[in-house]
Design an enzyme around this catalytic site. Structure first.
Site, PDB file in Angstrom:
ATOM      1  N   HIS A  60       4.571 -21.097  -0.280  1.00  0.00           N
ATOM      2  CA  HIS A  60       4.177 -19.920  -0.148  1.00  0.00           C
ATOM      3  C   HIS A  60       3.015 -19.460   0.287  1.00  0.00           C
ATOM      4  O   HIS A  60       1.617 -19.950  -0.333  1.00  0.00           O
ATOM      5  CB  HIS A  60       4.081 -19.647  -1.756  1.00  0.00           C
ATOM      6  N   ARG A  64      -0.523 -13.808   7.820  1.00  0.00           N
ATOM      7  CA  ARG A  64      -0.736 -12.490   8.117  1.00  0.00           C
ATOM      8  C   ARG A  64      -0.525 -11.914   9.459  1.00  0.00           C
ATOM      9  O   ARG A  64      -1.071 -11.120  10.082  1.00  0.00           O
ATOM     10  CB  ARG A  64      -2.369 -12.273   7.881  1.00  0.00           C
ATOM     11  N   ASP A 304      -0.060 -20.184  -2.592  1.00  0.00           N
ATOM     12  CA  ASP A 304      -0.239 -18.580  -2.304  1.00  0.00           C
ATOM     13  C   ASP A 304      -1.337 -18.411  -1.386  1.00  0.00           C
ATOM     14  O   ASP A 304      -2.315 -17.384  -1.805  1.00  0.00           O
ATOM     15  CB  ASP A 304      -0.150 -17.774  -3.710  1.00  0.00           C
TER      16      ASP A 304
END
Length: 420
Positions: A60, A64, A304
């Protein structure tokens, strides 16, 4: 060839924990134990006093790329991962354009081949992240996609989720879900509780996560799909996952280091650096996450990793984006906060950062065994270091300046030392 000598060799899948050598030949582990000699041109690493483990795997992350490369790109994201001891990461699909077609996926996958670590690209569940129409999961799977997610946004239409799970079950791939129902969110990024009241900020109720997790655990049970509950943050959600697993559902839950380390109080100290979705919650929630890790309800630690620019994070609490950069601090936080405080053994921590995420994505990595891929991390479990000087483009982390224990020395991917 690469000869790693005198390390503490740890393999969570087999329980191997012994001092010895590891010999790598090309992209494969060829010998574990006592190596008497090797080729003259063999590179030697002395791992005395250090742990030699499977390369870390993070299912995870956000790199970008494409679309938001001022925050991070594939190259800087891979460097941050290597610095943190990660040899495999799975990028989320909330790029611009969204990864919802074979063409977009293949363009990213081709660029990933040139990176020093293994970067896998997940595909979206729904076209354009609209939550209405499924992507062509068959075609994307055929192109090489190993998992599907609309992470960043919840899938609100139950029928869409059910169809996605049925297809994921058919393809035998995981579907990963961001669980936040907007109906229970006045303002995102901060827990709805005493801190949000103190700040006069609407906040996000734990119910936003709990109701979605309950729904999707039931759907996982009915469809038989492999479902990954992402960045779990609340005690109630952990309970729902525990119940579903006991009933036989194939549900995996991820805990992020910030959720097992910090609480909502961090927002008062760190401001927007502690704003994230789902938010940091109460001490009771934090301790239930740790208990979930201990009992096996939560099988995976995932960062994350969410890089943002300094300018974005300097906006007001209401305007700043949510998320923190996490790859470079994950192992240190796991060792400092979980192993160091007696919640997990080192082997249990490594299991949740190597073989368990590998199993979720059906990867051969995450194991330190003869014949397995030569993806390893070597780290000093006792060395203390101060968090600073990120390899990521971003430095949006509340952990900057923290003293952590557990320093990565080498990250080795495909038998080659990856430059972190």
């Amino acid at each position: 060839m690469l000869w790693i000598r005198n390390g503490r060799i740890m393999d969570p899948e087999t329980g191997l924990d012994q001092t010895g050598d590891v010999l790598l030949d090309g992209n494969q582990i060829v010998k574990i134990g006592k190596v008497e000699d090797a080729a003259d041109d063999c590179q030697i690493i002395d791992a005395s006093g250090q742990i030699v483990a499977p390369g870390l795997i993070d299912v995870h992350v956000h790199f970008r790329d494409p679309g938001f490369t001022y925050k991070e790109d594939l190259t800087t994201g891979a460097a941050a991962a290597a610095a943190g001891g990660f040899t495999t990461v799975v990028c989320m699909a909330n790029t611009k354009p969204v990864v919802d077609s074979v063409e977009i996926y293949e363009e990213i996958a081709e660029r990933c081949k040139k990176l020093p670590i293994r970067v896998l690209q997940a595909a979206a569940v729904s076209k354009g992240f609209q939550g209405k129409e499924l992507v062509d999961m068959d075609a994307l799977y055929k192109a090489g996609v190993k998992g599907f997610t609309d992470d960043g946004l919840p899938l609100m239409d139950e029928n869409v989720v059910r169809k996605a799970m049925e297809k994921a079950k058919e393809l035998d791939v995981p579907i990963s879900l961001h669980e936040e129902d907007p109906a229970y969110i006045k303002q995102p990024g901060v827990n709805q509780g005493k801190v949000s009241k103190q700040l006069g900020y609407g906040g996000a109720s734990y119910m936003a996560e709990a109701v979605m997790v309950k729904r999707d655990c039931q759907l996982a049970l009915e469809t038989g799909a492999s479902v990954d509950i992402q960045h779990i943050s609340s005690a109630q959600a952990v309970e729902y996952v525990k119940e579903a697993k006991e009933k036989g559902a194939h549900v995996t839950a991820e805990a992020s280091p910030h959720h097992f380390t910090l609480t909502e109080e961090a927002v008062l100290k760190y401001g927007t650096l502690a704003r994230m979705n789902p938010p940091l919650r109460t001490e009771e929630d934090r301790m239930r996450i740790i208990k979930g890790l201990q009992e096996g309800t939560i099988e995976v630690i995932a960062t994350d990793h969410a890089p943002h620019s300094k300018e974005e994070k300097e906006k007001s609490l209401a305007e700043a984006p949510s998320g923190i950069t996490g790859l470079e601090t994950a192992l240190g936080l796991g060792i400092t906060e979980l192993v160091g405080k007696g919640y997990l053994s080192m082997m249990e921590l490594l299991e949740k950062m190597t073989v368990n995420p590998a199993k979720l994505y059906h990867l051969p990595q995450g194991r330190l065994q003869e014949g397995c891929p030569a993806d390893l991390v070597i780290f000093d479990p006792e060395e203390e270091w101060i968090v600073k000087d990120y390899k990521s483009k971003a430095s949006n982390s509340p952990f900057t300046g923290w003293k952590l224990r557990g320093k990565v020395k080498y990250t080795i991917c495909d038998g080659k030392i990856a430059d972190g």
